[in-house]
Motif scaffolding. Structure first.
Motif, PDB file in Angstrom:
ATOM      1  N   PRO A  14     -14.131   3.115   2.398  1.00  0.00           N
ATOM      2  CA  PRO A  14     -12.859   3.600   1.872  1.00  0.00           C
ATOM      3  C   PRO A  14     -11.699   2.686   2.261  1.00  0.00           C
ATOM      4  O   PRO A  14     -11.599   2.220   3.394  1.00  0.00           O
ATOM      5  N   VAL A  15     -10.834   2.412   1.309  1.00  0.00           N
ATOM      6  CA  VAL A  15      -9.563   1.732   1.562  1.00  0.00           C
ATOM      7  C   VAL A  15      -8.483   2.463   0.788  1.00  0.00           C
ATOM      8  O   VAL A  15      -8.768   3.205  -0.148  1.00  0.00           O
ATOM      9  N   THR A  16      -7.246   2.266   1.196  1.00  0.00           N
ATOM     10  CA  THR A  16      -6.120   2.902   0.527  1.00  0.00           C
ATOM     11  C   THR A  16      -5.823   2.159  -0.763  1.00  0.00           C
ATOM     12  O   THR A  16      -5.543   0.968  -0.737  1.00  0.00           O
ATOM     13  N   GLU A  17      -5.881   2.861  -1.873  1.00  0.00           N
ATOM     14  CA  GLU A  17      -5.617   2.225  -3.155  1.00  0.00           C
ATOM     15  C   GLU A  17      -4.136   2.281  -3.459  1.00  0.00           C
ATOM     16  O   GLU A  17      -3.455   3.253  -3.191  1.00  0.00           O
ATOM     17  N   ILE A  18      -3.641   1.188  -4.073  1.00  0.00           N
ATOM     18  CA  ILE A  18      -2.232   1.084  -4.424  1.00  0.00           C
ATOM     19  C   ILE A  18      -2.146   0.825  -5.917  1.00  0.00           C
ATOM     20  O   ILE A  18      -2.634  -0.193  -6.410  1.00  0.00           O
ATOM     21  N   GLY A  77      -2.938  -0.391   3.655  1.00  0.00           N
ATOM     22  CA  GLY A  77      -2.398   0.159   2.419  1.00  0.00           C
ATOM     23  C   GLY A  77      -1.128   0.940   2.687  1.00  0.00           C
ATOM     24  O   GLY A  77      -0.687   1.093   3.826  1.00  0.00           O
ATOM     25  N   HIS A  78      -0.527   1.471   1.619  1.00  0.00           N
ATOM     26  CA  HIS A  78       0.707   2.225   1.785  1.00  0.00           C
ATOM     27  C   HIS A  78       0.482   3.456   2.647  1.00  0.00           C
ATOM     28  O   HIS A  78      -0.537   4.136   2.526  1.00  0.00           O
ATOM     29  N   CYS A  79       1.444   3.750   3.483  1.00  0.00           N
ATOM     30  CA  CYS A  79       1.372   4.883   4.395  1.00  0.00           C
ATOM     31  C   CYS A  79       1.227   6.180   3.611  1.00  0.00           C
ATOM     32  O   CYS A  79       2.104   6.551   2.853  1.00  0.00           O
ATOM     33  N   GLY A  80       0.080   6.829   3.771  1.00  0.00           N
ATOM     34  CA  GLY A  80      -0.156   8.078   3.070  1.00  0.00           C
ATOM     35  C   GLY A  80      -0.186   7.917   1.568  1.00  0.00           C
ATOM     36  O   GLY A  80      -0.084   8.880   0.818  1.00  0.00           O
ATOM     37  N   GLY A  81      -0.296   6.652   1.086  1.00  0.00           N
ATOM     38  CA  GLY A  81      -0.288   6.402  -0.344  1.00  0.00           C
ATOM     39  C   GLY A  81       1.089   6.462  -0.957  1.00  0.00           C
ATOM     40  O   GLY A  81       1.254   6.324  -2.156  1.00  0.00           O
ATOM     41  N   THR A  82       2.139   6.658  -0.135  1.00  0.00           N
ATOM     42  CA  THR A  82       3.487   6.824  -0.675  1.00  0.00           C
ATOM     43  C   THR A  82       4.461   5.777  -0.167  1.00  0.00           C
ATOM     44  O   THR A  82       5.634   5.827  -0.489  1.00  0.00           O
TER      45      THR A  82
END
Length: 510
Positions: A384-388, A414-419
């Motif tokens: 898993p990685v944070t998608e942007i 990745g972006h913090c919390g996706g945001t």
């Protein structure tokens, strides 16, 4: 008149005569000033900040804070235990209109259940909170209810840095035999540092040129440094004993990345130009040769744990692809390319499972690594990685695997919390190294530097000799490069984390 009243009357008469100067007619003293109005702190919601969520996704809850009765500026901050709370954030310009936001952990990393944390709001007259107002800190409860989760273990929590470094960090590597972190630095001077994990002490050796990158031999006892026009090598055991000698070998390129094999040969990859040669440096002889490899500048390379081959990645060519080279007695030969063309992104960096059978890439895609060329570099899945946005960018900053701990640790930027939150930058993820299934994940909390809280950017993470983790990081926004880097033990055992103030905002009186 009883004795008590007589004494009181005599005292009052004496005070009156003294005030009148023995009957001279002066005015009585002015009355004392009125006591200042108390400072009142009120929260817009009940004391429990609750959230409930099924597996997956982060939850947020917030409350307003109103502070009245102050005549000057105050400092307002928040801190919490970290069973379910990930981060806190206070915003607003005026004391009577502040907002406290509680970001909870992604519930997919928590087993089913209810998790309660104590949130303390500090209101102080100074930045260090040596002068809290009456009633501070003010206690709230944050509670997260989790259902439908597949997680089986409660994640641990992040710590503050334990050791700030007096230098920057350009590149780093872990020497398991010495239980030491090796770091390359250019500020305040060009040098290599050896950080002893057991003692927390450092030793340094000067370099005559700025280092671009470093690499270790397969046994972790020899170091090679890539520089402009040369490769420098040294024995780490001598370094630890303060008797190291730096051996310099000229090479006709600015070395971007390099690989050091067990035969004391360095494969050096250029930092500039297109379709460049691969340079092979004979450390013992101090000579170099070139091999035409159709390489692009800033190619990234890693030596396989078996020591008989290396894998390289394009970083400036699109689409990127994996390539395998054999290394026999220091002679490099291109063997094969992965059977894909743009199908599985790699994002310009790679690491190995400690056993050598899996390749991890910075986009999270994983590939097989096999002595059998036909079974080599086959896509096997992803971590898993944070998608942007629409694409997955190079999120994995660094990755390290421990076979003895059966644990994979990696830093996801990745972006913090996706945001794109302002209070976090890097997500530390822990996974099983057998099947890559997630164990835990948490955003690295802000760190206190120069009187303010700074976002923590993770750069490297290593399993040390006892399989605990050490993280090399940087405090974002600190201008002085000699006061921004640190080494942290990022995991605190269990859920009884020490309270931390994790955000502090100055609030000005209206």
């Amino acid at each position: 008149m009883n004795k008590l009243k007589t004494v009181a009357a005599l005292a009052a008469a004496t005070a009156w005569l003294a005030g009148c100067g023995g009957g001279g007619g002066s005015s009585p003293p002015p009355p004392p000033p009125p006591a200042p109005a108390p400072i009142v702190v009120a929260f817009g919601l009940p004391a429990v900040l609750a959230a409930g969520t099924p597996s997956g996704g982060a939850q947020v809850n917030s409350t307003s804070i109103s502070i009245t009765g102050a005549t000057g500026e105050l400092f307002v901050g928040a801190r919490a235990t970290h069973r379910a709370v990930e981060l806190l954030h206070i915003s607003g310009q005026y004391l009577d209109n502040l907002q406290l936001e509680v970001d909870f952990r992604e519930s997919g990393t928590l087993p089913d259940g209810t998790y309660a944390d104590t949130v303390l709001v500090d209101v102080c007259e100074d930045a260090k909170c040596d002068r809290p107002i009456a009633g501070s800190p003010f206690a709230l409860t944050a509670q997260l209810s989790v259902s439908g989760s597949q997680a089986t273990a409660v994640p641990t929590t992040g710590n503050r840095p334990t050791t700030f470094l007096a230098h920057d960090v350009v590149d780093a590597a872990m020497s398991k035999p010495l239980d030491a972190i090796v770091m390359a630095s250019t500020q305040p001077s060009n040098a290599i540092y050896l950080y002893d994990v057991a003692t927390g002490s450092e030793k340094a050796i000067a370099l005559d040129k700025a280092p671009n990158s470093i690499t270790l031999s397969p046994d972790g006892r020899e170091l090679a440094v890539g520089q402009d026009g040369q490769v420098s090598t040294m024995a780490l055991a001598d370094f630890a004993a303060a008797t190291a000698t730096v051996h310099e070998a000229p090479v006709a390129t600015n070395v971007w990345d390099l690989v050091l094999d067990a035969t004391d040969h360095v494969q050096a990859f250029p930092a500039a130009d297109q379709w460049v040669n691969l340079y092979t440096v004979d450390v013992a002889g101090g000579t170099s040769t070139t091999t035409s490899g159709f390489l692009y500048a800033k190619t990234r390379a890693r030596l396989h744990p078996a020591g008989d081959r290396m894998y390289v990645l394009d970083t400036l060519v699109s689409p990127e692809n994996l390539n395998r080279w054999s290394l026999i007695d220091g002679v490099p030969t291109h063997v094969a390319q992965a059977p894909y063309w743009g199908q599985w992104t790699t994002c310009g960096n790679l690491w190995f499972r400690q056993g050598g059978d899996r390749i991890y890439t910075a986009c999270g895609n994983t590939f097989s690594s096999s002595a059998d060329v036909a079974q080599d570099m086959i896509h096997t899945g992803n971590v898993p990685v944070t998608e942007i946005g629409m694409y997955t960018y190079p999120n994995i900053v660094w990755l390290d695997d421990s076979a003895s701990a059966a644990e994979l640790a990696y830093l996801d930027a990745g972006h913090c919390g996706g945001t794109g939150g302002q209070d976090c930058d890097t997500l530390l993820r822990i996974a099983e190294d057998v099947n890559d299934s997630p164990r835990a994940a948490w955003w690295l909390p802000p760190v206190f530097v120069d009187g303010d809280y700074r976002v923590q950017h993770g750069m490297f993470v290593f399993h040390v000799a006892d399989d605990s983790l050490r993280l090399v990081g940087r405090a974002v926004g600190v201008a002085d490069p000699t006061h921004a880097y640190f080494i942290d033990a990022p995991v605190a055992g269990g859920n009884n984390a020490v309270l931390q103030r994790i955000t502090a905002r100055r609030a000005a009186a209206r």
